[in-house]
Design a protein around this motif. Structure first.
Motif, PDB file in Angstrom:
ATOM      1  N   GLY A  21      35.774  44.154  35.563  1.00  0.00           N
ATOM      2  CA  GLY A  21      34.410  43.825  35.153  1.00  0.00           C
ATOM      3  C   GLY A  21      33.919  42.552  35.818  1.00  0.00           C
ATOM      4  O   GLY A  21      32.785  42.490  36.302  1.00  0.00           O
ATOM      5  N   PHE A  22      34.816  41.560  35.883  1.00  0.00           N
ATOM      6  CA  PHE A  22      34.416  40.287  36.477  1.00  0.00           C
ATOM      7  C   PHE A  22      34.156  40.428  37.985  1.00  0.00           C
ATOM      8  O   PHE A  22      33.231  39.822  38.520  1.00  0.00           O
ATOM      9  N   SER A  23      34.975  41.237  38.658  1.00  0.00           N
ATOM     10  CA  SER A  23      34.746  41.481  40.087  1.00  0.00           C
ATOM     11  C   SER A  23      33.359  42.084  40.307  1.00  0.00           C
ATOM     12  O   SER A  23      32.647  41.701  41.245  1.00  0.00           O
ATOM     13  N   GLN A  52      30.970  28.494  43.113  1.00  0.00           N
ATOM     14  CA  GLN A  52      32.354  28.809  42.717  1.00  0.00           C
ATOM     15  C   GLN A  52      32.656  28.264  41.309  1.00  0.00           C
ATOM     16  O   GLN A  52      33.290  28.942  40.503  1.00  0.00           O
ATOM     17  N   ASN A  53      32.177  27.042  41.045  1.00  0.00           N
ATOM     18  CA  ASN A  53      32.377  26.471  39.701  1.00  0.00           C
ATOM     19  C   ASN A  53      31.672  27.315  38.634  1.00  0.00           C
ATOM     20  O   ASN A  53      32.176  27.477  37.526  1.00  0.00           O
TER      21      ASN A  53
ATOM     22  N   PHE B  20      28.874  35.600  51.852  1.00  0.00           N
ATOM     23  CA  PHE B  20      28.963  36.160  50.492  1.00  0.00           C
ATOM     24  C   PHE B  20      30.221  37.007  50.294  1.00  0.00           C
ATOM     25  O   PHE B  20      30.837  36.978  49.230  1.00  0.00           O
ATOM     26  N   LYS B  21      30.608  37.726  51.360  1.00  0.00           N
ATOM     27  CA  LYS B  21      31.842  38.524  51.293  1.00  0.00           C
ATOM     28  C   LYS B  21      33.034  37.592  51.063  1.00  0.00           C
ATOM     29  O   LYS B  21      33.912  37.845  50.224  1.00  0.00           O
ATOM     30  N   GLU B  22      33.039  36.479  51.810  1.00  0.00           N
ATOM     31  CA  GLU B  22      34.147  35.512  51.732  1.00  0.00           C
ATOM     32  C   GLU B  22      34.184  34.796  50.378  1.00  0.00           C
ATOM     33  O   GLU B  22      35.246  34.638  49.781  1.00  0.00           O
ATOM     34  N   VAL B  23      33.004  34.356  49.948  1.00  0.00           N
ATOM     35  CA  VAL B  23      32.972  33.584  48.694  1.00  0.00           C
ATOM     36  C   VAL B  23      33.317  34.486  47.501  1.00  0.00           C
ATOM     37  O   VAL B  23      34.006  34.045  46.570  1.00  0.00           O
ATOM     38  N   ASN B  24      32.898  35.731  47.560  1.00  0.00           N
ATOM     39  CA  ASN B  24      33.258  36.665  46.477  1.00  0.00           C
ATOM     40  C   ASN B  24      34.774  36.833  46.424  1.00  0.00           C
ATOM     41  O   ASN B  24      35.374  36.825  45.343  1.00  0.00           O
ATOM     42  N   SER B  29      39.791  35.810  43.779  1.00  0.00           N
ATOM     43  CA  SER B  29      41.177  35.372  43.972  1.00  0.00           C
ATOM     44  C   SER B  29      41.494  34.158  43.083  1.00  0.00           C
ATOM     45  O   SER B  29      42.564  34.076  42.482  1.00  0.00           O
ATOM     46  N   ALA B  30      40.537  33.219  42.986  1.00  0.00           N
ATOM     47  CA  ALA B  30      40.759  32.000  42.175  1.00  0.00           C
ATOM     48  C   ALA B  30      40.849  32.310  40.693  1.00  0.00           C
ATOM     49  O   ALA B  30      41.606  31.680  39.965  1.00  0.00           O
ATOM     50  N   THR B  31      40.080  33.282  40.250  1.00  0.00           N
ATOM     51  CA  THR B  31      40.073  33.578  38.808  1.00  0.00           C
ATOM     52  C   THR B  31      41.164  34.568  38.406  1.00  0.00           C
ATOM     53  O   THR B  31      41.459  34.693  37.217  1.00  0.00           O
TER      54      THR B  31
END
Lengths: 181, 140
Positions: A21-23, A52-53, B20-24, B29-31
């Motif tokens: 869901g988050f993705s 990102q934050n 946007f592809k990279e940041v997504n 990955s971070a979460t």
């Protein structure tokens, strides 16, 4: 630009499979949130950090997200707070304060790399930068994101009447600044 | 003339290619390493308010007991030995090992003998000075 309506399907997937869901949330909203943040903080690297934050904080407090409120306005609220926190941090550090977009981009590498607006665009951005913080947010959300006042009210925790008045004042000031050249 | 409407509706800001592809990918990955709040509600978190109330009540009871014990006037707190002697003297004897007990008894007997020997010596010494035996025992 059209507004994004709350996506019940994503909210359901978030409950059953939070990672998936988050993705979907990230893929759907990252671009919009980035541009909202970028218009407030101007610099790409700052917008990248704030974006990102925003998503990391959203993920960490996904338990606070209630289905009755829109996921979209909830994310905008977090993004706005992240952008404002970054702007305030930058205000404390006078060396990187941006008061004039033209001179900032003219004197930085980013000017030629991440900004390709013409003279009118630079003037508009400079006029927006001169607005008080709240009016800037309201103007950007209405003018660029075409967000309805009802949703804007949830994002900014401000009444619709106050938002309408704020937008009206912002437009008047910008037109005055643009017309004064 | 409305100056705002004359400005073309074009986004003047740019981003790096494939940003946007990279940041997504970076965000996901971070979460992925984080446990989010939905999953984090375990036994402790669920009953946390009850644990806090129980801890507060326990703390209050302990503090109250200590305060009453220290601040109440009157009876002076008894020493451990007094408590033992008063309430249960056998406890004290049971807690001492036999070797310690024998040592203590032996030293007491020895000191009594020493005391008698020294009394005899005193009598002898005084008799040598021609003092009447009846007077000596009367004094001792």
């Amino acid at each position: 630009m059209n507004t994004i309506k709350p996506d019940d399907n994503i909210a359901e997937i978030l409950k059953t499979d939070p990672n998936k869901g988050f993705s979907l949330v990230v893929e759907k909203y990252s671009s919009r949130l980035y541009w909202h943040i970028r218009r407030l903080v101007i610099i790409h690297e700052d917008a990248d950090d704030a974006l990102q934050n925003t998503f990391i904080n959203a993920w960490k407090s996904m338990g606070d997200f209630r289905n009755e409120s829109s996921l979209y306005t909830w994310l905008y609220t977090i993004a706005t707070n992240e952008a404002l926190a970054l702007i305030n941090k930058r205000k404390r550090n006078a060396a990187v304060s941006i008061d004039d977009l033209g001179s900032h981009f003219a004197n930085s590498r980013e000017g030629s790399t991440w900004f390709d607006g013409d003279e009118a665009q630079v003037k508009l951005q400079n006029a927006i930068l001169k607005l008080p913080e709240k009016q800037r947010i309201v103007f950007n959300l209405k003018y660029f994101d075409e967000m309805p006042y009802e949703e804007m009210s949830k994002v900014t925790s401000t009444s619709e009447g106050a938002l309408k008045a704020s937008y009206h004042h912002a437009v008047k000031k910008i037109e005055k600044l643009l017309g004064g050249d | 003339m409305n100056k705002l409407n004359e400005i073309p509706d074009k986004n003047p800001f740019k981003v790096p290619e494939n940003y946007f592809k990279e940041v997504n990918r970076k965000i996901i990955s971070a979460t992925s390493g984080y446990e989010n709040e939905i999953r984090k509600i375990g036994f402790y978190n669920r009953f946390k308010p009850y644990f806090l109330v129980a801890a507060s009540v326990t703390g209050f009871v302990i503090l109250s007991y200590v305060a009453v014990t220290i601040l109440s006037p009157g009876k002076k707190p008894m020493q451990v030995s007094e408590v033992i002697n008063e309430e249960n003297p056998e406890l004290y004897l049971n807690d001492i090992d036999i070797f310690t007990l024998e040592e203590n008894v032996a030293s007491m007997v020895l000191s009594q003998e020493e005391s008698e020997v020294s009394k005899a010596d005193i009598v002898d010494y005084l008799l040598q000075d021609n003092i009447e035996i009846s007077d000596i025992y009367e004094k001792l």
